[in-house]
Motif scaffolding. Structure first.
Motif, PDB file in Angstrom:
ATOM      1  N   VAL A 135      -3.065   0.368  -3.779  1.00 55.33           N
ATOM      2  CA  VAL A 135      -2.718  -0.973  -3.316  1.00 55.33           C
ATOM      3  C   VAL A 135      -2.291  -1.808  -4.511  1.00 55.33           C
ATOM      4  CG1 VAL A 135      -4.295  -0.840  -1.363  1.00 55.33           C
ATOM      5  CG2 VAL A 135      -5.084  -1.847  -3.504  1.00 55.33           C
ATOM      6  N   ALA A 188      -4.766  -1.066  -7.646  1.00 56.90           N
ATOM      7  CA  ALA A 188      -6.027  -0.320  -7.558  1.00 56.90           C
ATOM      8  C   ALA A 188      -5.762   0.962  -6.800  1.00 56.90           C
ATOM      9  CB  ALA A 188      -7.097  -1.144  -6.856  1.00 56.90           C
ATOM     10  N   ALA A 208     -14.039  -2.258   4.439  1.00 58.13           N
ATOM     11  CA  ALA A 208     -14.014  -2.888   3.118  1.00 58.13           C
ATOM     12  C   ALA A 208     -12.706  -3.643   2.921  1.00 58.13           C
ATOM     13  CB  ALA A 208     -14.181  -1.844   2.024  1.00 58.13           C
ATOM     14  N   ARG A 209     -12.771  -4.684   2.109  1.00 63.30           N
ATOM     15  CA  ARG A 209     -11.566  -5.375   1.670  1.00 63.30           C
ATOM     16  C   ARG A 209     -11.215  -4.821   0.301  1.00 63.30           C
ATOM     17  NH1 ARG A 209     -12.031 -11.598   0.760  1.00 63.30           N
ATOM     18  NH2 ARG A 209     -11.508 -11.266  -1.428  1.00 63.30           N
ATOM     19  N   LEU A 210      -9.940  -4.440   0.085  1.00 67.67           N
ATOM     20  CA  LEU A 210      -9.543  -3.726  -1.121  1.00 67.67           C
ATOM     21  C   LEU A 210      -8.819  -4.607  -2.132  1.00 67.67           C
ATOM     22  CD1 LEU A 210      -8.263  -0.412   0.520  1.00 67.67           C
ATOM     23  CD2 LEU A 210     -10.592  -1.051  -0.141  1.00 67.67           C
ATOM     24  N   THR A 211      -8.601  -5.871  -1.829  1.00 72.25           N
ATOM     25  CA  THR A 211      -7.895  -6.767  -2.737  1.00 72.25           C
ATOM     26  C   THR A 211      -8.721  -8.023  -2.996  1.00 72.25           C
ATOM     27  OG1 THR A 211      -6.731  -7.783  -0.858  1.00 72.25           O
ATOM     28  CG2 THR A 211      -5.614  -5.984  -1.994  1.00 72.25           C
ATOM     29  N   ALA A 218       0.856  -1.188   0.000  1.00 72.23           N
ATOM     30  CA  ALA A 218       0.000   0.000   0.000  1.00 72.23           C
ATOM     31  C   ALA A 218       0.889   1.234   0.000  1.00 72.23           C
ATOM     32  CB  ALA A 218      -0.915   0.004   1.219  1.00 72.23           C
ATOM     33  N   TYR A 265      -7.109  -4.277   3.895  1.00 70.54           N
ATOM     34  CA  TYR A 265      -8.442  -3.904   4.391  1.00 70.54           C
ATOM     35  C   TYR A 265      -8.459  -2.416   4.709  1.00 70.54           C
ATOM     36  CZ  TYR A 265      -9.380  -8.923   5.249  1.00 70.54           C
ATOM     37  OH  TYR A 265      -9.571 -10.277   5.131  1.00 70.54           O
ATOM     38  N   TRP A 266      -9.630  -1.842   4.569  1.00 67.39           N
ATOM     39  CA  TRP A 266      -9.862  -0.448   4.948  1.00 67.39           C
ATOM     40  C   TRP A 266     -10.821  -0.441   6.142  1.00 67.39           C
ATOM     41  CZ3 TRP A 266      -8.557   4.474   4.846  1.00 67.39           C
ATOM     42  CH2 TRP A 266      -9.515   5.457   5.154  1.00 67.39           C
ATOM     43  N   PHE A 279      -7.559   4.295  -4.700  1.00 71.21           N
ATOM     44  CA  PHE A 279      -8.743   4.771  -3.971  1.00 71.21           C
ATOM     45  C   PHE A 279      -8.470   6.182  -3.446  1.00 71.21           C
ATOM     46  CE2 PHE A 279      -8.339   0.195  -3.566  1.00 71.21           C
ATOM     47  CZ  PHE A 279      -9.599  -0.272  -3.901  1.00 71.21           C
ATOM     48  N   VAL A 288      -5.438   1.544   7.281  1.00 72.48           N
ATOM     49  CA  VAL A 288      -5.171   0.608   6.200  1.00 72.48           C
ATOM     50  C   VAL A 288      -4.455  -0.590   6.809  1.00 72.48           C
ATOM     51  CG1 VAL A 288      -4.082   0.251   3.963  1.00 72.48           C
ATOM     52  CG2 VAL A 288      -4.985   2.516   4.576  1.00 72.48           C
ATOM     53  N   ARG A 333      -3.626  -9.613   1.788  1.00 69.09           N
ATOM     54  CA  ARG A 333      -4.752  -8.690   1.602  1.00 69.09           C
ATOM     55  C   ARG A 333      -4.508  -7.299   2.169  1.00 69.09           C
ATOM     56  NH1 ARG A 333     -10.027 -12.406   3.328  1.00 69.09           N
ATOM     57  NH2 ARG A 333      -9.895 -13.904   1.595  1.00 69.09           N
TER      58      ARG A 333
END
Length: 408
Positions: free
Chosen positions: A266, A334, A286-289, A257, A275-276, A336, A344, A273
């Motif tokens: 990320v 990705a 939320a999971r970002l991966t 990240a 997570y946010w 954000f 994070v 993984r």
């Protein structure tokens, strides 16, 4: 016809129950000092004690080799003369043993505090196995912190991480966290994760100050990490490697990240993984991966729901990794732009196995993690260890702040 086979008694270490070889002074598994274990008592015949005048009454003469006029020939027990034995109340206590002198140079044993630790990690004085440096690692750097632990079941820590900060061309700060998980079925997985984490971190520290967009910089960092792990496959594996034995190439997963210019970028390959977790816990995490794994493929193709897929024994079989024998390198990235502060969470499956969903991860993150990221990472590692610690555990926490002009 039946035969009764007598079982061979194999000596075992009293510390870890591992089999021992005859003549071992120390346990090769845990370093237990076997010289401190008393040998089993030998089988001695029972000897009758004759009282004076009983057995001797039937004797017609003195026993061979015994002079009749020798002291004690009468059979009476002889008492020590007064003053012959010291009075224990007046005997001075022996001087205390001198404190052990630490070995000159090198590491000192954590058990005896005197012996030098050899190249294999054992004390040359007492034989105890020493904790490895990578068994537990912690680092805090400004607004980012990471903790890695061997766990309770693995014999070594095959995870690695790198955290760093740098400045962008406009003078603003960029924060980096890279977490890698060695593939245990591959050879030298600990070296693979360390090489990947270091290479990715160095690449980001070079490209971000030049003005490279964080998402492009993350892509380049994953490629650099992959090349670093590939080079390990072309290097000799050390003197213990058997050239005639087939071994998988060193391999690991990677997740990272970057926080820069109000963006959260990320990148990943494998099943580690990000997570946010919003600072305001009333907002949904939320999971970002998305995992490169068998379970994720089953869910993506609609063949199984998530609960069924991750309950399958094949769930954690990864379909993407860094290594010379990877099918094809497909870096995922990705970007954000959060509109509120949050945490994070960058972690390996050694943690998310015990907090798989975003809601479960948010519940495991302590409330003060935004202000105390190192403490928060320690708590999360403890959560995994309390859950069983079946794998290495690594987690990095990055508090994400939103500037007034960066709000929604």
């Amino acid at each position: 016809m039946s035969q009764n086979h007598q079982e061979t008694v194999v000596p075992r270490c009293p510390g870890c129950e591992e089999p021992l070889e005859r003549g071992d002074l120390f346990c090769g598994a845990c370093g237990y000092d076997l010289s401190a274990v008393p040998e089993p008592p030998r089988d001695r015949p029972t000897v009758a004690i004759a009282t004076p005048g009983a057995a001797g009454a039937a004797a017609t003469g003195p026993a061979p080799g015994v002079r009749p006029d020798a002291p004690g020939a009468s059979g009476d027990f002889e008492l020590a003369a007064p003053g012959a034995a010291p009075d224990p109340r007046t005997v001075p206590e022996p001087p205390p043993a001198p404190a052990p002198v630490p070995a000159a140079g090198g590491r000192v044993c954590v058990a005896c505090r005197a012996g030098r630790v050899d190249g294999d990690g054992y004390c040359e004085n007492c034989g105890h196995a020493q904790p490895r440096e990578r068994d537990h690692m912690e680092q805090e750097l400004g607004s980012v912190a990471a903790v890695s632990d061997r766990g309770l079941r693995h014999h070594r820590n095959e995870d690695s991480f790198a955290v760093s900060t740098t400045a962008l061309p406009d003078g603003s700060a960029a924060v980096v966290a890279i977490v890698c998980d060695g593939v245990s079925s591959a050879s030298r997985p600990d070296e693979a994760s360390a090489a990947a984490a270091s290479a990715a971190n160095e690449c980001l520290l070079e490209s971000l100050p030049r003005g490279t967009h964080p998402q492009q910089a993350m892509h380049e960092a994953i490629v650099a990490a992959s090349e670093s792990v590939n080079r390990l496959a072309r290097e000799p594996g050390g003197p213990e490697r058997d050239p005639h034995r087939h071994q998988n190439a060193p391999a690991c997963t990677l997740v990272g990240a970057v926080m820069a210019s109000g963006l959260l970028v990320v990148g990943w390959v494998g099943d580690s993984r990000v997570y946010w977790v919003p600072e305001d816990r009333s907002t949904a995490p939320a999971r970002l991966t998305e995992d490169d794994s068998w379970a994720a493929q089953m869910v993506a193709t609609g063949l199984m729901n998530e609960a069924e897929a991750y309950a399958d024994e094949r769930a954690h079989a990864i379909t993407g990794w860094l290594g010379a024998d990877a099918y094809e390198l497909e870096p995922h990235t990705a970007s954000f732009k959060p509109d509120r502060p949050g945490i994070v969470v960058v972690c390996t499956d050694g943690l998310w196995n015990y907090a798989e969903s975003a809601a479960e991860m948010a519940a495991a993150v302590p409330a003060d993690a935004y202000a105390r990221p190192l403490h928060g990472a320690q708590v999360l590692v403890g959560h995994a260890l309390d859950g069983g610690g079946h794998d290495n555990v690594t987690v990095a926490l990055l508090p994400f702040a939103v500037s007034p002009q960066g709000g929604a």
